[in-house]
Design a protein around this motif. Sequence first.
Motif, short mmCIF file in Angstrom:
data_model
loop_
_atom_site.label_atom_id
_atom_site.label_comp_id
_atom_site.label_asym_id
_atom_site.label_seq_id
_atom_site.Cartn_x
_atom_site.Cartn_y
_atom_site.Cartn_z
N PHE A 111 0.85 -1.19 0.00
CA PHE A 111 0.00 0.00 0.00
C PHE A 111 0.88 1.24 0.00
O PHE A 111 1.84 1.31 0.77
N ALA A 112 0.55 2.22 -0.85
CA ALA A 112 1.49 3.33 -1.08
C ALA A 112 0.87 4.70 -0.88
O ALA A 112 -0.32 4.93 -1.10
N ARG A 113 1.75 5.62 -0.48
CA ARG A 113 1.47 7.05 -0.42
C ARG A 113 2.62 7.77 -1.12
O ARG A 113 3.71 7.22 -1.26
N GLY A 114 2.38 9.02 -1.48
CA GLY A 114 3.44 9.80 -2.10
C GLY A 114 3.95 10.93 -1.23
O GLY A 114 4.95 11.57 -1.55
N ASP A 115 3.26 11.18 -0.11
CA ASP A 115 3.55 12.39 0.67
C ASP A 115 4.26 12.15 2.01
O ASP A 115 5.04 12.98 2.46
N ARG A 116 4.01 10.99 2.65
CA ARG A 116 4.57 10.76 3.99
C ARG A 116 4.45 9.28 4.34
O ARG A 116 3.78 8.53 3.66
N GLU A 117 5.10 8.92 5.45
CA GLU A 117 4.97 7.56 5.95
C GLU A 117 3.54 7.33 6.48
O GLU A 117 2.88 8.27 6.92
N PHE A 118 3.09 6.10 6.44
CA PHE A 118 1.81 5.75 7.06
C PHE A 118 1.95 5.86 8.58
O PHE A 118 2.98 5.51 9.15
N THR A 119 0.90 6.33 9.23
CA THR A 119 0.89 6.39 10.69
C THR A 119 0.61 4.99 11.25
O THR A 119 0.12 4.11 10.53
N ASP A 120 0.91 4.79 12.52
CA ASP A 120 0.60 3.51 13.15
C ASP A 120 -0.89 3.20 13.06
O ASP A 120 -1.29 2.06 12.82
N GLY A 121 -1.72 4.23 13.25
CA GLY A 121 -3.17 4.03 13.19
C GLY A 121 -3.63 3.60 11.80
O GLY A 121 -4.49 2.72 11.67
N GLU A 122 -3.06 4.21 10.77
CA GLU A 122 -3.41 3.82 9.39
C GLU A 122 -2.97 2.39 9.10
O GLU A 122 -3.69 1.62 8.45
N MET A 123 -1.80 2.03 9.61
CA MET A 123 -1.30 0.67 9.41
C MET A 123 -2.23 -0.35 10.07
O MET A 123 -2.53 -1.40 9.49
N GLU A 124 -2.71 -0.02 11.25
CA GLU A 124 -3.62 -0.93 11.96
C GLU A 124 -4.93 -1.09 11.20
O GLU A 124 -5.48 -2.20 11.09
N LYS A 125 -5.45 0.01 10.66
CA LYS A 125 -6.70 -0.04 9.89
C LYS A 125 -6.54 -0.90 8.64
O LYS A 125 -7.40 -1.72 8.32
N ILE A 126 -5.41 -0.70 7.92
CA ILE A 126 -5.18 -1.46 6.70
C ILE A 126 -5.02 -2.94 7.02
O ILE A 126 -5.57 -3.80 6.33
N GLN A 127 -4.27 -3.24 8.07
CA GLN A 127 -4.08 -4.63 8.45
C GLN A 127 -5.42 -5.30 8.79
O GLN A 127 -5.68 -6.43 8.37
N ALA A 128 -6.28 -4.59 9.53
CA ALA A 128 -7.58 -5.14 9.89
C ALA A 128 -8.43 -5.40 8.65
O ALA A 128 -9.11 -6.43 8.55
N LEU A 129 -8.37 -4.48 7.68
CA LEU A 129 -9.13 -4.66 6.44
C LEU A 129 -8.61 -5.85 5.64
O LEU A 129 -9.38 -6.65 5.10
N VAL A 130 -7.28 -5.97 5.56
CA VAL A 130 -6.69 -7.08 4.82
C VAL A 130 -7.06 -8.41 5.45
O VAL A 130 -7.41 -9.38 4.77
N GLU A 131 -7.01 -8.47 6.77
CA GLU A 131 -7.39 -9.72 7.47
C GLU A 131 -8.86 -10.06 7.21
O GLU A 131 -9.21 -11.24 7.01
N LYS A 132 -9.71 -9.06 7.19
CA LYS A 132 -11.13 -9.29 6.92
C LYS A 132 -11.34 -9.76 5.49
O LYS A 132 -12.11 -10.70 5.23
N LEU A 133 -10.66 -9.12 4.53
CA LEU A 133 -10.78 -9.52 3.13
C LEU A 133 -10.24 -10.93 2.91
O LEU A 133 -10.78 -11.71 2.12
N HIS A 134 -9.16 -11.27 3.61
CA HIS A 134 -8.59 -12.62 3.53
C HIS A 134 -9.64 -13.64 3.98
O HIS A 134 -9.84 -14.67 3.33
N GLU A 135 -10.31 -13.33 5.07
CA GLU A 135 -11.32 -14.25 5.59
C GLU A 135 -12.51 -14.36 4.64
O GLU A 135 -13.00 -15.47 4.35
N GLN A 136 -12.97 -13.21 4.12
CA GLN A 136 -14.14 -13.20 3.24
C GLN A 136 -13.89 -13.91 1.91
O GLN A 136 -14.83 -14.41 1.30
#
Length: 203
Positions: A111-136
Motif C-alpha cells: 500500500f502506497a502514499r506519495g507524501d509521507r509515511e503511514f501512521t501507526d493508526g493507518e497501518m492498523e486499519k489497513i491490516q484489519a481490512l486485509v485480514e477481513k478480506l482474507h477471511e471473506q
Amino acid sequence: MTVMLGLDHGLAQLSDLAPRGYALGLHIRFAAAHLMIQTYDPRWTQRYTENGYMLADPMVFWGFGNNGTIRWSEIDLPDPHNIMGQAADFGLKFGIAVTTGPTSSRTIGGFARGDREFTDGEMEKIQALVEKLHEQSTPPDNLTPAQRMALRLIAKGSRHAEAAALLGISESALKARLRAARERLFVRTTAEAIQRAQEYNLL
C-alpha cells in the motif's frame, strides 16, 4: 452478489487509505493469487509485470516469510533491481507491506502514499481490512452437486435452455445455480466460475 459487494466495500476503504494505490494478492497458492487487485499507476504495474519483479521484490519476499505489517523503509532485504527506487519514480515513495494467513494460502498486500509515511493508526486499519478480506475471500473446498453439474454443462457448450432441459429444471433455476456458484467462487461471470472451479479441481 453479497460477498463481492462486501469485498468491494473493503477494497474501496483500502483505496481511501492508500492514495497512491495498492496491490493485493488474496490467498496466494502455488505462486498464483485466488484474487489479485492492483490500483497502482498502470505504467508501474506494466513495468513490474513485464520485468517479472515479483520474483525479486523485497516486499513480496518479506511477505512470504512474515505475518503482520511493516513500513517499506524498514524492510532490510536485498533489492538488486532497485524495485523500491523505481516504484518511487511513479509516486510510490512511502508504503507498507501487510501479510496474513498460512504460508499455504498467504495474502500479501503493498500500500502506497506519495507524501509521507503511514501512521501507526493507518497501518492498523489497513491490516484489519486485509485480514477481513482474507477471511471473506477464502476459496471454497467444494461446490454443491447442483452447482457442479450446472457449470459442467455450460463448460461443455450447452446453452442455458438446453442445460436446464437436461437437468429437468427451469431456466431460471439453472441461472440461480450458476449465480450461486459464481458467488461461492468470488467471480463475476460464469466463464470465470468455470475456470476457477477447474483450477481448484471442483468440477
